[in-house]
Design a protein around this motif. Structure first.
Motif, short mmCIF file in Angstrom:
data_model
loop_
_atom_site.label_atom_id
_atom_site.label_comp_id
_atom_site.label_asym_id
_atom_site.label_seq_id
_atom_site.Cartn_x
_atom_site.Cartn_y
_atom_site.Cartn_z
N PRO A 174 0.81 -1.23 0.00
CA PRO A 174 0.00 0.00 0.00
C PRO A 174 0.84 1.27 0.00
O PRO A 174 0.39 2.31 -0.43
CB PRO A 174 -0.81 -0.11 1.30
CG PRO A 174 -0.84 -1.54 1.61
CD PRO A 174 0.45 -2.11 1.12
N ASN A 175 2.07 1.16 0.47
CA ASN A 175 2.93 2.34 0.50
C ASN A 175 3.69 2.57 -0.79
O ASN A 175 4.41 3.56 -0.91
CB ASN A 175 3.91 2.24 1.67
CG ASN A 175 3.25 2.64 2.97
OD1 ASN A 175 2.90 3.79 3.16
ND2 ASN A 175 3.04 1.68 3.83
N HIS A 205 1.29 4.25 -4.99
CA HIS A 205 1.29 5.52 -5.73
C HIS A 205 2.25 5.48 -6.91
O HIS A 205 2.00 6.08 -7.94
CB HIS A 205 1.64 6.68 -4.79
CG HIS A 205 3.02 6.62 -4.22
ND1 HIS A 205 3.36 5.76 -3.21
CD2 HIS A 205 4.14 7.29 -4.53
CE1 HIS A 205 4.64 5.91 -2.93
NE2 HIS A 205 5.13 6.84 -3.72
N LEU A 236 0.80 12.62 -4.94
CA LEU A 236 0.86 11.32 -4.26
C LEU A 236 2.19 11.06 -3.58
O LEU A 236 2.27 10.29 -2.64
CB LEU A 236 0.63 10.19 -5.27
CG LEU A 236 -0.79 10.01 -5.79
CD1 LEU A 236 -0.80 8.95 -6.87
CD2 LEU A 236 -1.72 9.61 -4.67
N ASN A 294 2.83 2.62 10.05
CA ASN A 294 2.50 2.57 8.63
C ASN A 294 1.57 3.72 8.28
O ASN A 294 0.47 3.82 8.80
CB ASN A 294 1.82 1.22 8.33
CG ASN A 294 1.61 1.02 6.85
OD1 ASN A 294 1.58 1.97 6.06
ND2 ASN A 294 1.45 -0.24 6.45
N PRO A 295 2.01 4.62 7.38
CA PRO A 295 1.22 5.82 7.09
C PRO A 295 -0.14 5.54 6.44
O PRO A 295 -0.98 6.41 6.40
CB PRO A 295 2.11 6.62 6.15
CG PRO A 295 3.10 5.67 5.61
CD PRO A 295 3.28 4.61 6.66
N ARG A 296 -0.33 4.33 5.95
CA ARG A 296 -1.59 4.02 5.26
C ARG A 296 -2.58 3.30 6.17
O ARG A 296 -3.57 2.75 5.69
CB ARG A 296 -1.33 3.16 4.03
CG ARG A 296 -0.28 3.72 3.11
CD ARG A 296 -0.87 4.50 1.98
NE ARG A 296 0.19 5.08 1.15
CZ ARG A 296 0.06 6.17 0.41
NH1 ARG A 296 -1.09 6.80 0.38
NH2 ARG A 296 1.04 6.62 -0.31
#
Lengths: 283, 571
Positions: free
Chosen positions: A195-196, A199, A276, B409-411
């Motif tokens: 997920p990181n 982008h 992003l 975790n930033p998300r």
């Protein structure tokens, strides 16, 4: 109360940029045109004669007609369908390959990484156009070959970017924290790292999309691409001979359509990167 | 009395961004007399760096707007200067040293070139003269073998040496005013001491004025003549250093002085700024009951049960070399370390950066695989544990990392972050039950339940560290490693987090290994202290013993490097 995720923040930032918003709208319009054309709602009878041969643009036929008296505008619409389908199919092939190989290589390292690095280095050492030509030679001419050919060449950039980004994130403390609470490889890779880096996929796809569109035009122009159907490439190819007779509108129609979408994707890609990329956040 | 060199009057700076307007500096005034050092203290976001950038004319325009005020330098208002005039001043009459020596030098130029650049611009020296002067400056800042060092690139130097090079650059044109923005924060205590001494000597030698910005009161006490305290964009107090430390009047200053753990006494809990003033800034009378000093030696050992025993632990990293990057040797980051830790106690590990303390912590949890030795946890050697067994063990052993910015975790939202450990270990019957436990802990660590759907970037550093602490405690562990867990926080926030860790230890009977480079912090929180150097524990004893009667030379060096203030002002 503010409870925005990074995604939502990014979207708000993106829509604040007028050019990016305009580009996004253009991309959506092109996509709609392509879908409607593919479903047969518009430009289905592009092959029909609508007037005299080589009519210059006028009120009835805004892009004029071609040598067989077909509407150039309808051919451009049809070409849009081909162009967008090529962009989409290329992404659908390139993203899974690029993301999986990049993530696995970057995460596990060692011989797995060596192999993947070797693979994409080999791919990128072959000039793209040579690879494209040889793939179309093997699979035969046609749209399907173009999909495969472009898909097979455009995963390399993405794979390299993802690999680098995953290697960076793997060392971050939040991934270590996931190990410390007992998380396994699957969780760390899919729940935490991917997920990181998503982008990157979005930014890259937006930029690769227009490269694919241009490549299709080049392939079709060379006679290696779309057969028996109008595409911007074949239209430009036809215009080669017509230009001598002063028939410029077929070239103009195809070029204009391509110019707008390529420009839109470029602006959008840059804007996506700005909004992003967490490194640029707040600047 | 002569006019001051620099006089900031009624300065107000605002930042206009897409997210709104923030006032960074609110109507502040202070003077810097000739040849004096002014310390500016305050926590991050208090406006101290913005002030220094305003003086340098380096505020990012158009986001930053100077609404009012004057910055008089030798009687002339710098705010009326155009960019050309400012450029002639910068590096020449006013120069600046930044916090991060690693990034403020250009990696592609030799240090000699970087120093001579300013000389060539401002003093019109030819390359040869400038180079010779650069070598001379390197000698003055105490770089060994200066002639050869001038040919080095920044990456060939240590952090302390780079900061010395930065200082050499800053003083190259003999400026009248030197602005130093947290120049020693990124350095080890021993190096910090040397750099501070150097800056003091140079200031005396060149009769410069200095504006010294820091969040660390200890450093201020060492170097400053006068102190300006900033809090939430305002100057709340200014006075001579002596007065500030002895008779502070503003509650924030009092809090700031009190919240710093020091070696002189052993409070049971640290006082925080909130003991002196309310959130709204009103002063409250200090509750005398909170100032409880006790002698650690008088406290009996809490238990005799040994929780963890480490025997002859070695962790090494391969050194690659040669044409094909083969492993040619090993660097032993942890070298033959042994100790025992009893249940409910805290072992502090101190040492300078690179001494192996972080590697030791991670090796104990097998986040890095040790090469040899035994780690006996509750009577079982966990190095021999299989992967499933290790996964189960992780429930009992947790770690809190240094950087609250990269360890979340930033998300993921706070709820997701906190419930994840439970999901992994299948604790809790359903989501609701897991969220319930998360809520309970969120309140325990002093956050609000209605903040749980937020993402990490919406929290401050101290709040994030609380989230990390809550995550570590979700599985009800018995043993927690705190790896520099308060180092990235402001002193006032640091005190709150340390108090929280102590409260939690008492409530849940936790056993800590507390890793830090800050001897004051370690002394405050630990029962036993191990001093690490070059991968080995060189000395280990009860905390009070280590600080009172250090046996090893290395320990003594570390202790003497702690800033104590001129003539023992405070600490």
């Amino acid at each position: 109360m503010k409870e925005n995720s990074l995604w939502k923040d990014a979207f708000i930032r993106l829509t604040k940029d007028k050019w990016a918003l305009a580009s996004l709208i253009i991309v959506v319009v092109y996509s709609l045109v392509a879908i409607l054309s593919a479903c047969g709602f518009i430009a289905a009878d592009w092959a029909q004669e609508v007037g005299a041969s080589n009519l210059a643009p006028n009120a009835e036929h805004i892009f004029g007609t071609d040598i067989f008296g077909r509407s150039v505008f309808q051919k451009v619409v049809r070409g849009t369908q081909v162009a967008m389908s090529v962009g989409l199919a290329t992404s659908l092939i390139a993203i899974p390959i690029g993301v999986v190989l990049g993530a696995v290589g970057g995460y596990f390292g060692g011989w797995v990484d060596d192999f993947i690095t070797w693979l994409y280095t080999t791919f990128s050492s072959i000039p793209n156009i040579m690879l494209l030509i040889s793939i179309t030679m093997i699979l035969g001419k046609g749209l399907f070959a173009v999909y495969v050919a472009l898909g097979a060449t455009s995963w390399v950039t993405l794979c390299r970017l993802i690999r680098g980004e995953v290697m960076k994130h793997k060392e971050r403390e939040y991934v270590q924290a996931a190990s410390a609470i007992g998380g396994g490889h699957t969780r760390k890779l899919f729940k935490h790292i991917l997920p990181n880096v998503t982008h990157i996929v979005i930014i890259n796809t937006s930029l690769q999309f227009q490269v694919a569109i241009k490549s299709e035009v080049i392939l079709s122009y060379l006679g290696l691409g779309v057969q028996g159907e109008p595409s911007w490439g074949t239209m430009i190819d036809d215009a080669k001979l017509e230009l001598a007779r002063g028939v410029w509108w077929q070239l103009a129609g195809a070029t204009l359509a391509m110019f707008i979408i390529v420009l839109a994707f470029n602006i959008l890609g840059d804007a996506l990167r700005d909004s992003l990329d967490p490194k640029l956040k707040g600047k | 009395m002569t006019a001051p060199l620099l006089s900031v009057r009624n300065l107000t700076v605002e930042f206009h961004t897409s997210e709104g307007v923030t006032r960074a500096v609110n109507n502040i005034s202070f003077d810097i007399p000739h040849g004096k050092t002014i310390g500016i203290v305050g926590e991050s976001g208090s406006g101290k760096s913005v002030t220094s950038l305003a003086v340098m004319g380096l505020l990012q325009k158009p986001a930053a707007k100077i609404l009012s005020g004057e910055i008089l330098f030798n009687g002339e208002d710098l705010l009326t200067y155009d960019e050309n005039q400012m450029r002639k001043l910068r590096g020449n009459q006013i120069s600046m040293i930044f916090q991060e020596p690693m990034t403020s030098l250009n990696p592609v130029f030799k240090v000699g070139e970087q120093i001579s650049e300013a000389l060539r611009i401002h003093k019109n020296m030819n390359p040869k003269e400038a180079w010779d002067k650069a070598v001379d400056l390197l000698t003055q800042v105490g770089i060994p073998n200066p002639a050869a060092s001038a040919h080095k690139y920044p990456h060939e130097m240590s952090g302390g040496q780079k900061q010395r090079v930065m200082i050499a650059m800053a003083i190259s044109c003999e400026p009248k005013l030197l602005i130093a923005d947290e120049p020693t924060t990124a350095l080890d205590v021993t190096i910090q001491k040397q750099v501070l001494e150097l800056m003091h000597d140079l200031q005396q030698k060149y009769k410069m004025s200095m504006m010294f910005i820091t969040h660390d009161l200890g450093v201020i006490a060492d170097i400053a003549d006068d102190v300006v305290v900033m809090y939430r964009s305002n100057v709340v107090e200014k006075n001579t250093a002596k007065h500030i430390f002895q008779t502070a009047t503003h509650p924030y200053t009092k809090g700031l002085i009190a919240c710093r753990p020091n070696l002189g006494n052993n409070p049971r809990r640290l006082l925080t700024v909130s003991d002196f003033m309310t959130e709204a800034g009103e002063e409250i009378k200090l509750d005398a009951g909170k100032v409880e000093v006790f002698d650690k030696e008088s406290v009996p050992e809490k238990s005799s049960e040994i929780l963890l025993e480490v025997r002859n632990l070695v962790t090494q990293f391969p050194i690659k070399g040669g044409l094909f990057g083969r492993t040619v040797d090993h660097h032993k980051a942890v070298n033959d370390v042994s100790f025992t830790l009893k249940k409910g106690q805290t072992l502090g590990l101190v040492g300078e950066s690179g001494c192996g303390k972080t590697t030791l912590g991670r090796s104990i949890l097998r986040l890095i695989e040790p090469a040899a030795g035994e780690i006996i946890y509750k009577g079982k050697d966990i190095i021999k544990a299989g992967s499933e067994e290790m996964r189960q063990l992780r429930k009992q052993m947790q770690i809190i990392f240094q950087d609250p910015y990269s360890s979340l975790n930033p998300r993921m939202t706070v709820t997701e972050i906190l419930t994840e450990p439970l999901i992994i270990h299948g604790v809790g019957a359903n989501r609701a039950e897991r969220v319930e436990r998360a809520k309970w802990l969120v309140e325990k660590v002093g956050l609000k339940v209605n903040q749980m759907n937020r993402y990490p970037h919406e929290f401050s550093g101290g709040q994030r560290q609380r989230i990390c602490i809550a995550r570590a405690l979700m599985l009800n562990p018995e043993f927690v490693i705190c790896d520099e867990s308060v180092s990235a926080l402001d002193v006032s926030v640091q005190a709150q987090v340390l108090n929280l860790l102590l409260d939690l230890q008492e409530e849940f009977g936790l056993t800590y290994i507390f890793i830090s480079h800050d001897l004051g912090v370690v002394n405050f929180i630990s029962d036993h202290v191990g001093v690490m150097n070059a991968g080995r524990i060189v000395e280990m004893d009860r905390a009070s013993e280590i600080y009172k009667n250090p046996r090893e030379e290395y320990t003594r060096t570390l202790l003497s490097a702690i800033p104590k203030g001129k003539a023992g002002l405070v600490l």
